[in-house]
Design a protein around this motif. Structure first.
Motif, short mmCIF file in Angstrom:
data_model
loop_
_atom_site.label_atom_id
_atom_site.label_comp_id
_atom_site.label_asym_id
_atom_site.label_seq_id
_atom_site.Cartn_x
_atom_site.Cartn_y
_atom_site.Cartn_z
N GLY A 1 0.81 -1.21 0.00
CA GLY A 1 0.00 0.00 0.00
C GLY A 1 0.84 1.26 0.00
N ALA A 2 0.31 2.30 -0.63
CA ALA A 2 1.05 3.55 -0.74
C ALA A 2 1.37 4.13 0.64
N ASP A 3 0.47 3.95 1.61
CA ASP A 3 0.72 4.47 2.94
C ASP A 3 1.88 3.76 3.62
N VAL A 4 1.98 2.43 3.42
CA VAL A 4 3.08 1.65 4.00
C VAL A 4 4.41 2.05 3.35
N VAL A 5 4.39 2.21 2.04
CA VAL A 5 5.60 2.61 1.33
C VAL A 5 6.04 3.99 1.79
N ALA A 6 5.11 4.92 1.89
CA ALA A 6 5.46 6.27 2.31
C ALA A 6 6.02 6.30 3.72
N ARG A 7 5.43 5.51 4.61
CA ARG A 7 5.90 5.46 5.99
C ARG A 7 7.33 4.92 6.04
N ASN A 8 7.61 3.86 5.31
CA ASN A 8 8.96 3.29 5.29
C ASN A 8 9.95 4.21 4.60
N ARG A 9 9.48 4.94 3.60
CA ARG A 9 10.39 5.87 2.92
C ARG A 9 10.82 6.97 3.89
N ARG A 10 9.90 7.38 4.77
CA ARG A 10 10.27 8.38 5.79
C ARG A 10 11.26 7.80 6.79
N VAL A 11 11.02 6.57 7.23
CA VAL A 11 11.94 5.92 8.16
C VAL A 11 13.32 5.77 7.52
N ALA A 12 13.33 5.49 6.22
CA ALA A 12 14.59 5.26 5.49
C ALA A 12 15.50 6.48 5.50
N GLU A 13 14.94 7.66 5.66
CA GLU A 13 15.74 8.88 5.61
C GLU A 13 16.87 8.87 6.64
N ALA A 14 16.65 8.18 7.77
CA ALA A 14 17.68 8.14 8.81
C ALA A 14 18.94 7.43 8.33
N ALA A 15 18.79 6.54 7.35
CA ALA A 15 19.95 5.82 6.81
C ALA A 15 20.61 6.57 5.66
N LEU A 16 19.85 7.42 5.00
CA LEU A 16 20.32 8.06 3.78
C LEU A 16 21.05 9.36 4.11
N ARG A 17 22.15 9.21 4.84
CA ARG A 17 22.95 10.35 5.24
C ARG A 17 24.41 10.03 4.99
N PRO A 18 25.24 11.04 4.80
CA PRO A 18 26.67 10.77 4.59
C PRO A 18 27.25 10.03 5.79
N SER A 19 28.16 9.11 5.53
CA SER A 19 28.83 8.37 6.59
C SER A 19 30.26 8.07 6.16
N THR A 20 31.11 7.87 7.13
CA THR A 20 32.50 7.51 6.82
C THR A 20 32.52 6.06 6.36
N PRO A 21 32.99 5.79 5.14
CA PRO A 21 32.94 4.42 4.64
C PRO A 21 33.90 3.49 5.37
N VAL A 22 33.45 2.25 5.55
CA VAL A 22 34.29 1.19 6.10
C VAL A 22 34.17 -0.01 5.19
N PHE A 23 34.99 -1.01 5.41
CA PHE A 23 34.89 -2.26 4.66
C PHE A 23 33.66 -3.01 5.17
N VAL A 24 32.67 -3.21 4.30
CA VAL A 24 31.45 -3.90 4.69
C VAL A 24 31.29 -5.19 3.88
N HIS A 25 30.58 -6.13 4.48
CA HIS A 25 30.27 -7.38 3.79
C HIS A 25 29.27 -7.11 2.66
N GLY A 26 28.29 -6.29 2.94
CA GLY A 26 27.36 -5.88 1.90
C GLY A 26 26.11 -6.72 1.75
N ASP A 27 26.10 -7.93 2.31
CA ASP A 27 24.91 -8.79 2.25
C ASP A 27 24.93 -9.72 3.46
#
Length: 242
Positions: A125-151
């Protein structure tokens, strides 16, 4: 040897188990080369490479068993999850590898495209997608890169006697956000986050981890459906966001 077990198979790659040997067949040889390089780079145990004849990579089985599965409650002990957190910290403390990773702009573009697909196809549902897209903003910020596994799914971390015996599937490894690895490890196992953080032993951004839970779930559903997998765990994460 009891026969050949198909561990996973889809259009991009397949993994077969023959006794104690895993045969990985990957259509993308650049991805396979990253996996080989990342296993050599990683400061934690990884599967022994028995041989490589592109497009096949033969790996020895790891001792122990997977920390769990995304779709099932984990039966691993609290101590095993703490050990997993400590292993992730070791990976993140390694030097950055010489190959690149995804940019934040790429992540945002892909995320917005997947959000549009989910709504247009009536999957979520569009409401569920919109809610999660708002929550996602906390992750979508600049960060110092490190070596990550990725999955770093829980099925990729093997443990025995509350110790990590190895980590598999390094084809997505590279520079990235440390919180992404912690999020993927605890996706759909939010109750284990405190144990992972205790083992990690460094400051973490819990809101960013929650954001990556939403990012990963929004991005994964389309791919899972197209490749014949059940997206129920990811859908459960999306519907649980508040």
């Amino acid at each position: 040897m009891d026969g050949i077990e198909v561990v996973v198979a889809h259009r991009e790659r397949a993994t077969l188990r023959v006794g104690d040997v895993f045969l990985k067949v990957d259509a993308d040889q650049e991805r396979a080369e990253v996996e080989v390089a990342a296993m050599a780079w990683a400061p934690v145990p990884t599967p022994e490479i028995l041989w490589r004849r592109p497009p096949v990579l033969a790996l020895a089985a790891l001792p122990g068993r997977a920390l769990g599965r995304l779709s099932e409650p984990s039966t691993a002990s609290s101590a095993a999850w703490v050990a997993a957190g400590a292993a992730v910290r070791k990976v993140h403390e390694a030097p950055l590898p010489p190959w690149g990773g995804r940019s934040l702009d790429d992540v945002v573009r892909e995320l917005d495209a997947e959000c549009a697909w989910l709504v247009a196809n009536g999957v979520v549902g569009a409401d569920v997608v919109a809610r999660n897209r708002r929550v996602a903003e906390a992750a979508l910020r600049p960060s110092t890169p490190v070596f990550v596994h990725g999955d770093l799914q829980i099925s990729h971390v093997f443990v025995e006697d509350d110790e990590v015996t190895g980590v598999i599937d390094w084809s997505e490894a590279g520079p990235g956000d440390a919180m992404f690895d912690l999020a993927i490890l605890t996706l759909n196992h939010e109750d284990r986050l405190a144990d992972v953080i205790a083992g990690y032993g460094a400051e973490v951004d819990v809101e960013a981890i929650r954001g990556w839970w939403s990012v990963r779930s929004l991005q994964a559903v389309h791919w899972l459906i197209e490749h014949g997998f059940d997206p129920a765990p990811e859908l459960a994460v999306l519907h649980s966001r508040r």
